[in-house]
Motif scaffolding. Structure first.
Motif, PDB file in Angstrom:
ATOM      1  N   MET A   1       0.918  -1.565   0.432  1.00  0.00           N
ATOM      2  CA  MET A   1       0.040   0.119   0.115  1.00  0.00           C
ATOM      3  C   MET A   1       0.751   1.263   0.008  1.00  0.00           C
ATOM      4  SD  MET A   1      -2.757  -0.785   2.856  1.00  0.00           S
ATOM      5  CE  MET A   1      -3.179  -3.191   2.763  1.00  0.00           C
ATOM      6  N   PRO A   2       0.592   1.395  -1.290  1.00  0.00           N
ATOM      7  CA  PRO A   2       1.479   3.409  -1.228  1.00  0.00           C
ATOM      8  C   PRO A   2       0.831   4.576  -0.193  1.00  0.00           C
ATOM      9  CG  PRO A   2      -0.414   2.845  -3.365  1.00  0.00           C
ATOM     10  CD  PRO A   2      -0.214   1.765  -2.350  1.00  0.00           C
ATOM     11  N   THR A   3       1.636   4.721   0.905  1.00  0.00           N
ATOM     12  CA  THR A   3       0.746   6.303   1.132  1.00  0.00           C
ATOM     13  C   THR A   3       1.644   7.470   1.804  1.00  0.00           C
ATOM     14  OG1 THR A   3       2.122   4.869   3.557  1.00  0.00           O
ATOM     15  CG2 THR A   3      -0.336   4.556   3.184  1.00  0.00           C
ATOM     16  N   TYR A   4       0.919   8.510   1.419  1.00  0.00           N
ATOM     17  CA  TYR A   4       1.092  10.097   1.633  1.00  0.00           C
ATOM     18  C   TYR A   4       0.581  10.169   2.514  1.00  0.00           C
ATOM     19  CZ  TYR A   4       3.555  14.142   0.582  1.00  0.00           C
ATOM     20  OH  TYR A   4       4.235  15.759   0.270  1.00  0.00           O
ATOM     21  N   ASP A  23      -8.725 -15.420   8.729  1.00  0.00           N
ATOM     22  CA  ASP A  23      -8.385 -17.011   8.177  1.00  0.00           C
ATOM     23  C   ASP A  23      -6.759 -16.625   7.494  1.00  0.00           C
ATOM     24  OD1 ASP A  23      -9.864 -17.958   9.932  1.00  0.00           O
ATOM     25  OD2 ASP A  23     -11.238 -18.502   7.911  1.00  0.00           O
ATOM     26  N   GLU A  24      -6.473 -15.690   6.606  1.00  0.00           N
ATOM     27  CA  GLU A  24      -5.306 -15.710   5.710  1.00  0.00           C
ATOM     28  C   GLU A  24      -3.841 -15.274   6.840  1.00  0.00           C
ATOM     29  OE1 GLU A  24      -5.308 -16.755   3.056  1.00  0.00           O
ATOM     30  OE2 GLU A  24      -7.884 -16.433   2.999  1.00  0.00           O
ATOM     31  N   THR A  25      -3.038 -15.519   6.108  1.00  0.00           N
ATOM     32  CA  THR A  25      -1.976 -15.123   6.427  1.00  0.00           C
ATOM     33  C   THR A  25      -1.487 -13.631   5.706  1.00  0.00           C
ATOM     34  OG1 THR A  25      -1.279 -17.732   7.309  1.00  0.00           O
ATOM     35  CG2 THR A  25       0.600 -16.007   6.969  1.00  0.00           C
ATOM     36  N   PHE A  26      -1.157 -12.968   6.146  1.00  0.00           N
ATOM     37  CA  PHE A  26      -0.835 -11.754   4.945  1.00  0.00           C
ATOM     38  C   PHE A  26       0.390 -10.997   6.108  1.00  0.00           C
ATOM     39  CE2 PHE A  26      -5.253 -10.325   7.035  1.00  0.00           C
ATOM     40  CZ  PHE A  26      -4.549  -9.082   6.977  1.00  0.00           C
ATOM     41  N   GLU A  27       0.803 -10.282   5.440  1.00  0.00           N
ATOM     42  CA  GLU A  27       2.134  -9.220   5.389  1.00  0.00           C
ATOM     43  C   GLU A  27       1.013  -7.851   4.734  1.00  0.00           C
ATOM     44  OE1 GLU A  27       5.786  -9.442   4.192  1.00  0.00           O
ATOM     45  OE2 GLU A  27       5.579  -9.509   2.287  1.00  0.00           O
ATOM     46  N   VAL A  28       0.839  -6.916   5.933  1.00  0.00           N
ATOM     47  CA  VAL A  28       1.177  -5.822   4.836  1.00  0.00           C
ATOM     48  C   VAL A  28       2.258  -4.639   4.358  1.00  0.00           C
ATOM     49  CG1 VAL A  28      -0.698  -3.368   5.423  1.00  0.00           C
ATOM     50  CG2 VAL A  28      -1.039  -5.521   6.187  1.00  0.00           C
ATOM     51  N   ILE A  29       2.289  -3.949   3.386  1.00  0.00           N
ATOM     52  CA  ILE A  29       3.385  -3.338   3.481  1.00  0.00           C
ATOM     53  C   ILE A  29       3.276  -1.684   3.135  1.00  0.00           C
ATOM     54  CG2 ILE A  29       5.688  -3.026   2.010  1.00  0.00           C
ATOM     55  CD1 ILE A  29       6.116  -6.537   1.751  1.00  0.00           C
ATOM     56  N   PHE A  30       3.449  -1.289   4.048  1.00  0.00           N
ATOM     57  CA  PHE A  30       3.618   0.637   3.525  1.00  0.00           C
ATOM     58  C   PHE A  30       4.335   1.085   3.235  1.00  0.00           C
ATOM     59  CE2 PHE A  30      -0.179  -0.213   6.939  1.00  0.00           C
ATOM     60  CZ  PHE A  30      -0.808  -0.233   6.264  1.00  0.00           C
ATOM     61  N   VAL A  31       4.710   1.402   2.111  1.00  0.00           N
ATOM     62  CA  VAL A  31       5.539   1.780   1.474  1.00  0.00           C
ATOM     63  C   VAL A  31       5.199   4.015   1.543  1.00  0.00           C
ATOM     64  CG1 VAL A  31       7.048   2.336  -0.386  1.00  0.00           C
ATOM     65  CG2 VAL A  31       6.100   0.220  -0.180  1.00  0.00           C
ATOM     66  N   PHE A  52       2.419  -8.485  11.539  1.00  0.00           N
ATOM     67  CA  PHE A  52       2.747  -8.011  10.210  1.00  0.00           C
ATOM     68  C   PHE A  52       2.404  -7.035   9.169  1.00  0.00           C
ATOM     69  CE2 PHE A  52      -2.071  -8.518  11.660  1.00  0.00           C
ATOM     70  CZ  PHE A  52      -2.594  -7.259  11.306  1.00  0.00           C
ATOM     71  N   VAL A  53       2.727  -5.979  10.101  1.00  0.00           N
ATOM     72  CA  VAL A  53       2.784  -4.998   9.189  1.00  0.00           C
ATOM     73  C   VAL A  53       4.067  -3.852   8.980  1.00  0.00           C
ATOM     74  CG1 VAL A  53       2.020  -2.323   9.740  1.00  0.00           C
ATOM     75  CG2 VAL A  53       0.197  -4.118  10.302  1.00  0.00           C
ATOM     76  N   ARG A  54       4.405  -4.324   8.154  1.00  0.00           N
ATOM     77  CA  ARG A  54       5.583  -3.291   7.656  1.00  0.00           C
ATOM     78  C   ARG A  54       5.604  -2.007   6.902  1.00  0.00           C
ATOM     79  NH1 ARG A  54       7.821  -7.554   3.657  1.00  0.00           N
ATOM     80  NH2 ARG A  54      10.132  -7.371   4.431  1.00  0.00           N
ATOM     81  N   VAL A  55       6.705  -1.334   7.520  1.00  0.00           N
ATOM     82  CA  VAL A  55       6.590   0.421   6.361  1.00  0.00           C
ATOM     83  C   VAL A  55       7.941   0.446   6.588  1.00  0.00           C
ATOM     84  CG1 VAL A  55       6.550   2.472   7.798  1.00  0.00           C
ATOM     85  CG2 VAL A  55       4.911   0.874   8.966  1.00  0.00           C
ATOM     86  N   GLU A  56       7.974   0.625   4.987  1.00  0.00           N
ATOM     87  CA  GLU A  56       9.070   1.294   4.358  1.00  0.00           C
ATOM     88  C   GLU A  56       9.259   2.620   4.392  1.00  0.00           C
ATOM     89  OE1 GLU A  56      12.146  -0.032   3.559  1.00  0.00           O
ATOM     90  OE2 GLU A  56      12.374   1.430   1.400  1.00  0.00           O
ATOM     91  N   HIS A  57      10.124   3.202   5.020  1.00  0.00           N
ATOM     92  CA  HIS A  57       9.891   4.963   5.039  1.00  0.00           C
ATOM     93  C   HIS A  57      10.749   5.647   3.842  1.00  0.00           C
ATOM     94  CE1 HIS A  57       6.803   6.718   7.437  1.00  0.00           C
ATOM     95  NE2 HIS A  57       7.361   5.777   8.202  1.00  0.00           N
ATOM     96  N   ARG A  70       8.596  -0.488  -4.955  1.00  0.00           N
ATOM     97  CA  ARG A  70       9.139  -0.887  -4.187  1.00  0.00           C
ATOM     98  C   ARG A  70       9.088  -1.830  -3.106  1.00  0.00           C
ATOM     99  NH1 ARG A  70      13.110  -2.521  -1.994  1.00  0.00           N
ATOM    100  NH2 ARG A  70      13.782  -1.623   0.022  1.00  0.00           N
ATOM    101  N   GLY A  71       7.442  -1.900  -3.310  1.00  0.00           N
ATOM    102  CA  GLY A  71       6.540  -2.993  -1.930  1.00  0.00           C
ATOM    103  C   GLY A  71       6.704  -4.275  -2.677  1.00  0.00           C
ATOM    104  N   PHE A  72       6.686  -4.320  -3.889  1.00  0.00           N
ATOM    105  CA  PHE A  72       6.933  -5.753  -4.847  1.00  0.00           C
ATOM    106  C   PHE A  72       8.364  -6.234  -4.608  1.00  0.00           C
ATOM    107  CE2 PHE A  72       4.184  -4.503  -8.811  1.00  0.00           C
ATOM    108  CZ  PHE A  72       3.069  -4.799  -8.041  1.00  0.00           C
ATOM    109  N   GLU A  73       9.072  -5.567  -4.556  1.00  0.00           N
ATOM    110  CA  GLU A  73      10.792  -5.767  -3.773  1.00  0.00           C
ATOM    111  C   GLU A  73      10.401  -6.288  -2.950  1.00  0.00           C
ATOM    112  OE1 GLU A  73      12.812  -2.619  -6.594  1.00  0.00           O
ATOM    113  OE2 GLU A  73      13.080  -2.508  -4.970  1.00  0.00           O
ATOM    114  N   LEU A  74      10.079  -6.043  -2.088  1.00  0.00           N
ATOM    115  CA  LEU A  74      10.237  -5.458   0.206  1.00  0.00           C
ATOM    116  C   LEU A  74       8.891  -7.252   0.264  1.00  0.00           C
ATOM    117  CD1 LEU A  74       9.533  -2.804   1.168  1.00  0.00           C
ATOM    118  CD2 LEU A  74      11.745  -4.106   1.063  1.00  0.00           C
ATOM    119  N   SER A  75       8.022  -7.728  -0.826  1.00  0.00           N
ATOM    120  CA  SER A  75       7.445  -8.367  -0.810  1.00  0.00           C
ATOM    121  C   SER A  75       7.763  -9.583  -0.747  1.00  0.00           C
ATOM    122  CB  SER A  75       5.781  -8.803  -1.259  1.00  0.00           C
ATOM    123  OG  SER A  75       6.332  -8.876  -2.723  1.00  0.00           O
TER     124      SER A  75
END
Ligand code: GDD
Ligand code: MN
Length: 367
Positions: A1-4, A23-31, A52-57, A70-75
């Motif tokens: 998820m892109p955030t600004y 019931d799902e296993t997931f990670e959430v990446i905020f770029v 499960f939350v990751r943040v890339e500043h 960038r999120g794709f690279e980290l996922s």
């Protein structure tokens, strides 16, 4: 998820995700490219609360498209979803998208523009811009043609679709980049209602609209298949110039009209052939050049016969102004020339667009 500068939105989104995907296993990446200290602080707090939350500043780079890459690279997952963090993309569609990929689709695109969908979340001026952008994209790129919502910021792909593909979006529309360059064969569209924004504001700008045009241009130029028809038109125009210039010279040299006309037409055919062979169909050359030239000449002669026929029929008895009639004739022969040359003169097997877009036009039950 892109955030600004999304303030409290990411937090609400996480709650929604946990509600819809219990019931799902997931990670959430905020770029995140935020400039606002509070938004940054709240994202960091989320990371503390939920493992499960990751943040890339990002501080050096900005922009929605590059944030998604960038999120794709980290996922790390086999399935990747992209969505806005402002709750305009309803989380409830995610389970349907997951079922679509499990059922064998490579890409799932929630669409505002199939029966059952709506884009009520956009203001009227934005709807107009969005409409124009969508249609330009679909006209410009074959690979977008059957996708009803190619400018969506909400979609899900299997990792294989983007694996090894170099993605270089120019602006916002990361989906057109994936549709143009990705490896996939089946897409499912799922209707959804684009919600109005409750908190914060849209970052869409004139600059982004300009970026979109540049993006389309780049995707056309980067694909031999997509750029072909434009190169063909360009070469055709150059042929008209060659023809006229030579004709003018020959007339000044006192050559008879008829001979000057025929000679300059033939020379223009030759320069057109060389340019089409070196540019338009450079990836599709096979066999000997003189055989291609022969085929090109035969095709062109039939083309001339057609345009003359159309001209005579239309202009007969002055039903249609003869200039318009001639243009109609030229248009018919251009279409003919393009397709026959494409499938006969330069017919070397090339990597053609390998997609079967089979949009299920309504929310069909997959299980
Ligand atoms: N990291 C980052 N950097 N994120 C950004 C940036 C940026 O420069 N600009 C916007 N975003 C984030 C926003 O925070 C939001 O989560 C998301 O990208 C979409 O931005 P909005 O400003 O809310 O866009 P919109 O609502 O006008 O349009 C969106 O929805 C449409 C329908 O799907 C976009 O996704 C459009 O591309 C899409 O057509
Ligand atoms: Mn939004």
């Amino acid at each position: 998820m892109p955030t600004y500068n999304e303030l409290d939105n990411p937090k609400r989104l996480i709650n929604e995700l946990m509600r819809h995907l219990p019931d799902e296993t997931f990670e959430v990446i905020f770029v995140d490219d935020s400039s606002d200290a509070r938004s940054i602080e709240w994202l960091c707090a989320l990371r503390e609360t939920y493992p499960f939350v990751r943040v890339e500043h990002r501080t050096r780079e900005r922009g929605l498209g590059s944030a998604v890459v960038r999120g794709f690279e980290l996922s790390r997952g086999d399935v990747i979803a992209v969505m806005d963090a402002d709750l305009q993309h309803p989380v409830g569609v995610l389970p349907e998208m997951m079922r679509a990929l499990a059922a064998g689709y490579d890409v799932a695109i929630p669409s505002r523009f199939i029966p059952g969908g709506s884009d009520g979340g956009l203001s009227l001026p934005r709807k107009l811009v969005s409409f124009t952008a969508r249609w330009m994209g679909r006209l410009a790129l074959k690979r977008l043609r059957n996708v009803s919502d190619p400018t969506s910021g909400y979609f899900m792909v299997k990792r294989a679709v983007i694996d090894g593909v170099s993605l270089r979006p120019v602006g916002w529309k990361i989906l057109i980049e994936i549709l143009a360059r990705g490896s996939y064969s089946r897409i499912l569209e799922i209707p959804y209602a684009f919600e109005a924004r409750a908190l914060g504001e849209s970052k869409m700008s004139l600059q982004e609209q300009w970026n979109y045009l540049r993006h389309l241009g780049r995707l056309i130029l980067d694909s031999p298949e997509e750029r072909r028809v434009y190169l063909f038109a360009l070469v055709g125009t150059s042929g008209v110039l060659v023809n006229e210039l030579l004709y003018d010279v020959l007339i000044h040299l006192q050559m008879a009209l008829w001979t000057a006309g025929a000679l300059s037409a033939f020379v223009a055919m030759g320069t057109n052939f060389v340019l089409n062979d070196r540019l338009t169909w450079v990836d599709a050359r096979a066999g000997q050049a003189h055989r291609r030239f022969l085929k090109y000449v035969i095709t062109s002669l039939f083309g001339i016969a057609q345009s003359t026929a159309v001209l005579s029929v239309l202009a007969y008895g002055e039903r249609v102004n003869s200039l318009y009639a001639n243009i109609a004739g030229i248009a018919v022969s251009m279409v003919w020339n393009f397709y026959i040359n494409n499938f006969w003169t330069w017919k070397k097997k090339r990597r053609v667009v390998d997609i079967v877009i089979s949009p299920v036009r309504t929310g069909t039950k997959l299980h």
